[in-house]
Design an enzyme around this catalytic site. Structure first.
Site, PDB file in Angstrom:
ATOM      1  N   HIS A 360       0.820  -1.220  -0.174  1.00 12.99           N
ATOM      2  CA  HIS A 360      -0.030   0.001  -0.103  1.00 12.99           C
ATOM      3  C   HIS A 360       0.898   1.079  -0.056  1.00 12.99           C
ATOM      4  O   HIS A 360       0.470   2.220  -0.457  1.00 12.99           O
ATOM      5  CB  HIS A 360      -0.782  -0.225   1.067  1.00 12.99           C
ATOM      6  CG  HIS A 360      -0.440  -0.195   2.519  1.00 12.99           C
ATOM      7  ND1 HIS A 360       0.059  -1.026   3.032  1.00 12.99           N
ATOM      8  CD2 HIS A 360      -0.291   0.912   3.462  1.00 12.99           C
ATOM      9  CE1 HIS A 360       0.304  -0.951   4.304  1.00 12.99           C
ATOM     10  NE2 HIS A 360       0.142   0.444   4.456  1.00 12.99           N
ATOM     11  N   GLU A 601      -6.830 -13.806 -14.454  1.00 13.80           N
ATOM     12  CA  GLU A 601      -5.520 -13.279 -13.928  1.00 13.80           C
ATOM     13  C   GLU A 601      -4.609 -14.637 -13.900  1.00 13.80           C
ATOM     14  O   GLU A 601      -3.545 -14.809 -13.616  1.00 13.80           O
ATOM     15  CB  GLU A 601      -5.651 -12.841 -12.483  1.00 13.80           C
ATOM     16  CG  GLU A 601      -6.434 -11.650 -12.569  1.00 13.80           C
ATOM     17  CD  GLU A 601      -6.332 -11.077 -10.932  1.00 13.80           C
ATOM     18  OE1 GLU A 601      -5.428 -10.500 -10.510  1.00 13.80           O
ATOM     19  OE2 GLU A 601      -7.544 -11.541 -10.656  1.00 13.80           O
ATOM     20  N   ASP A 625      -0.531 -10.285 -12.977  1.00 16.51           N
ATOM     21  CA  ASP A 625      -0.844 -11.608 -12.491  1.00 16.51           C
ATOM     22  C   ASP A 625      -0.568 -12.506 -13.548  1.00 16.51           C
ATOM     23  O   ASP A 625      -0.172 -13.774 -13.079  1.00 16.51           O
ATOM     24  CB  ASP A 625      -1.992 -11.810 -11.439  1.00 16.51           C
ATOM     25  CG  ASP A 625      -1.442 -11.409  -9.996  1.00 16.51           C
ATOM     26  OD1 ASP A 625      -0.578 -11.388  -9.607  1.00 16.51           O
ATOM     27  OD2 ASP A 625      -2.558 -10.978  -9.105  1.00 16.51           O
ATOM     28  N   CYS A 672      -6.448  -4.311 -17.372  1.00 15.45           N
ATOM     29  CA  CYS A 672      -5.766  -3.367 -16.514  1.00 15.45           C
ATOM     30  C   CYS A 672      -4.327  -4.105 -15.865  1.00 15.45           C
ATOM     31  O   CYS A 672      -4.546  -5.231 -15.219  1.00 15.45           O
ATOM     32  CB  CYS A 672      -6.522  -3.138 -15.238  1.00 15.45           C
ATOM     33  SG  CYS A 672      -7.433  -4.640 -14.330  1.00 15.45           S
TER      34      CYS A 672
END
Length: 759
Positions: A360, A601, A625, A672
């Site tokens: 984060h 993914e 991923d 994305c």
């Protein structure tokens, strides 16, 4: 010798500076091996010669004066052969060379081992004995092991400029990490050390002795008060022996001899925290070396007490900290709270030894537009405070002590980036389409409200990925349904009427909640994404209800499910979404049913794309991923980062297969990931038929500029050529050449351009 080895390494790692570390090595090794001589020779990077830098047994006047070229003398031969040389009669060896200044003619037995770090011979460690004898296997193994330990210390010394204090030239040093937030930062390192780790307190001096002495006394007083308070609070829960521990702590804090030692070092201009750490670690080592097991066990108590006082010292220092302009914040594991303490106008860059590009802090750095590198595990971070450095957030490189030429190179990149950004500002209000009118939606990936302004300024047409886990990561408990509703409503309202795609909670892997720990041997193949929330429907239902409530009156919500591996997961999740929707309708909420989509993914979803597409309203590929799983490469592992490649032919074939499945079922398809934000990658995706490209807001103007310069028919031909290529390097070179021919090669980010030119 194992105990001695451990003790020596511990002493070396806590040495005040490099000369102290070398002195510890030569003194302790001579004693442990019972030899007459121990010496360390270090490579001078400027001349390439090996210089005698420390010795016990040879003439001290020879230190710094004896130089040997690679291959010259026995030491030079150890360096060039990169293996130990063990001789019973050194003088008889053809490479033996006599240096009168050392006085070494008195010694016959010779054992030299190379000090190697990342395949570079940094120096040679030598022991010598007067009588003729061959050092045995155990002695040789001991010296080889110690040399390997010493290698890290020497490499760190080169990086931090410590060798300059020993007469060697200050050199540039480069370390690799993981690119986490794009951009270049040129500034000065500022260490954020763990609050209570004695071993990681950096060596630092202070000219204000009185202030440091006062700081030390305040910390002692605060620690005494804290220990008394804790002891009082727990006295009814502890027996007499356990309560005595708190009395022992108070007694140690009142021990005038410890305080005198610390104050003496402070008067020698050390900071209070460094002085305290040095003294307490010395006491820890004394206890650990005692033969009585009771006293050895007390070492842990001394360490704990030292950490308590250090925590108070750190708190005092934090409140007095002044951040210089162009601060590059460095820590073992940076947190959002540490980041918030630095004034934004002074923060130039971030470097974290631990963490990944998905932590984060990395997400926050991208939202703020601050260049960042994570996972810089080789960086000697405790020793670089105040060092000039460059953070390359494009490539994941760190440059310490940059020379004039390197600095000019990066300053030119910064200037180019600013100029390019100014030249692309006018594109914000123009649509994302090719020169011949093929329309593509350009959306953004977000996670914080800080992303919103930058995204809209750059012309974002929607949100392709809103990371709902970010509010969870920034709390010490699960946010309530109402707290989530407020956060989601703020995001939906900011982008309305543009669509906002909210991904349901995606934790696990490298995204862990402190209050919901997931301990697994292989987290990326474990309990993560939709697997967690399907196992905890109370979390899933609460989040989906909050999303739908937040969309009331806006109707721009899209819900997306992460880490889908098969049809059953989609059906199970859809039932829960329908249940949440029906509940809200029954409660009187006049909301529209939001579109439901999934992320592809993992490879299994690629091969079931057609079946999955029939059951959802849209699909979005998570290319980061997907690439990781297809290539079996952990993209957060710097050791294998070089073989993680978005342009791998297998990845492109998988992306094409998903598009084909979606077109056959008339399902909208987007992507994305980092590939969508790369101008060359974006053009390939448009050629494949992707309807939506979602990316970091920073990259959106680059992609739009590239898109508006090309014709869709030309891209189709380019894609057919690329699909015949067999290596990612070929593909990247082809793409870069294509952009160059169009006159838009400048849109390629620095690391892409450089990688192409090297291939």
């Amino acid at each position: 010798m194992l105990g001695s080895l451990r003790s020596i390494v511990q002493e070396v790692n806590t040495a005040r500076d490099l000369p102290s570390a070398l002195d510890i090595i030569v003194r302790r090794v001579r004693d442990v091996m019972q030899t007459k001589v121990c010496s360390v020779y270090l490579r001078d990077k400027h001349s390439g010669n090996y210089v005698l830098m420390a010795t016990e047994g040879l003439n001290q006047d020879a230190v710094g004066q004896v130089h040997m070229a690679p291959g010259e003398g026995l030491v030079g031969n150890v360096a060039t052969r990169e293996e130990p040389i063990n001789l019973e009669h050194a003088e008889a060896h053809p490479a033996y060379q006599y240096f009168p200044a050392t006085g070494e003619e008195r010694f016959s037995a010779f054992l030299g081992t190379p000090i190697i770090h990342h395949r570079n011979v940094l120096g040679v460690l030598v022991v010598q004995q007067a009588e003729r004898r061959r050092f045995d296997e155990g002695e040789e193994a001991f010296l080889v092991t110690l040399s390997a330990q010493l290698a890290g210390v020497i490499a760190h010394a080169e990086a931090t400029g410590a060798l300059a204090t020993m007469g060697q030239q200050r050199n540039e040093a480069k370390f690799a990490g993981l690119a986490a937030s794009p951009g270049i930062a040129i500034g000065r390192a500022h260490i954020v050390a763990p609050p209570a780790n004695l071993a990681t307190v950096p060596f630092a001096c202070s000219m204000d002795v009185d202030a440091e002495l006062a700081l030390f006394q305040q910390a002692l007083a605060a620690a005494r008060s804290e220990i008394r308070e804790v002891g009082e609070r727990l006295k009814n829960d502890l027996n007499k022996e356990e309560r005595a521990l708190f009395d022992a702590y108070i007694s140690m804090l009142d021990d005038s001899s410890i305080a005198v030692e610390v104050c003496e070092r402070i008067r020698q201009k050390l900071t209070a925290s460094r002085a305290w750490a040095e003294v307490m670690l010395e006491h820890v080592r004394r206890f650990e070396a005692m033969s009585d097991s009771y006293f050895r066990d007390r070492a842990a108590d001394v360490r704990d007490l030292g950490a308590r006082v250090l925590m108070h010292l750190r708190q005092q220092e934090q409140s007095q900290r002044d951040y210089p302009a162009n601060t590059i914040l460095i820590g073992e594991e940076l947190t959002a709270s540490v980041l918030a303490e630095v004034p934004r106008e002074k923060l130039a860059g971030l470097v974290s030894v631990k963490g990944s590009s998905n932590s984060h802090v990395a997400i926050l750095a991208r939202a703020m537009g601050v260049p960042a590198v994570m996972g810089a595990q080789e960086l000697p971070w405790e020793q670089v405070d105040g060092v000039d450095m460059i953070v390359d957030g494009y490539r994941g490189d760190l440059h310490l002590q940059p020379g004039p030429e390197l600095r000019r190179h990066y300053e030119a990149i910064v200037a180019e980036e600013r100029e390019l950004a100014r030249n692309l500002d006018h594109l914000a209000k123009l649509p994302g389409e090719t020169a011949d009118g093929h329309r593509v939606r350009l959306w953004v990936n977000t996670g914080l409200m800080a992303d919103v302004v930058r995204s809209l300024e750059r012309g974002a047409e929607g949100v392709g990925l809103y990371r709902t886990e970010v509010p969870f990561l920034l709390r010490d408990r699960f946010p309530s349904e109402e707290e989530q509703r407020e956060i989601y409503h703020e995001q939906l309202a900011a982008f309305a009427p543009r669509p906002v795609t909210m991904r349901t909670l995606d934790i696990g892997g490298d995204k862990a909640l402190t209050y919901f720990p997931i301990e697994e041997t292989n987290p990326f193949l474990g309990w993560r994404g939709i697997r967690v929330t399907l196992d905890h429907p109370e979390i899933f239902l609460g989040q989906v209800r909050a999303m739908m409530k937040a969309s009331l009156g806006l109707d721009n919500l899209r819900i997306m499910l992460p880490m889908i591996t098969g049809v059953s997961e989609v059906e199970a999740a859809r039932k829960l979404v329908n249940r949440a929707y029906d509940e809200l309708i029954d409660e009187g909420y006049a909301i529209k049913r939001p579109p439901l989509g999934i992320m592809i993914e993992v490879p299994s979803a690629v091969y079931q794309a057609r079946e999955l597409a029939k059951r959802v309203d849209f699909i979005s590929v998570g290319s980061n991923d997907l690439t990781q799983y297809l290539l079996a490469v952990d993209r957060n592992n710097s050791r294998v980062a070089s073989i993680y490649h978005s342009f791998h032919p297998s990845v492109l074939q998988a992306l094409l297969q998903v598009v084909t499945a979606c077109h056959e079922t008339s399902t909208k398809i987007g992507i994305c990931g980092e590939l969508a934000g790369d101008p060359g990658g974006a053009l390939l995706l448009v050629a494949m038929g992707y309807d939506v490209l979602s990316m970091n807001a920073t990259n959106l103007p680059r992609v739009k500029a590239a898109l508006r310069e090309v014709n869709k028919s030309d891209l189709d031909r380019l894609l057919q050529q690329i699909l015949t290529m067999e290596s990612p390097e070929q593909i990247e070179e082809k793409l870069h050449g294509y952009l160059q021919d169009l006159g838009i090669g400048g849109l390629v980010q620095p690391q892409k351009a450089e990688a192409s030119s090297d291939s």
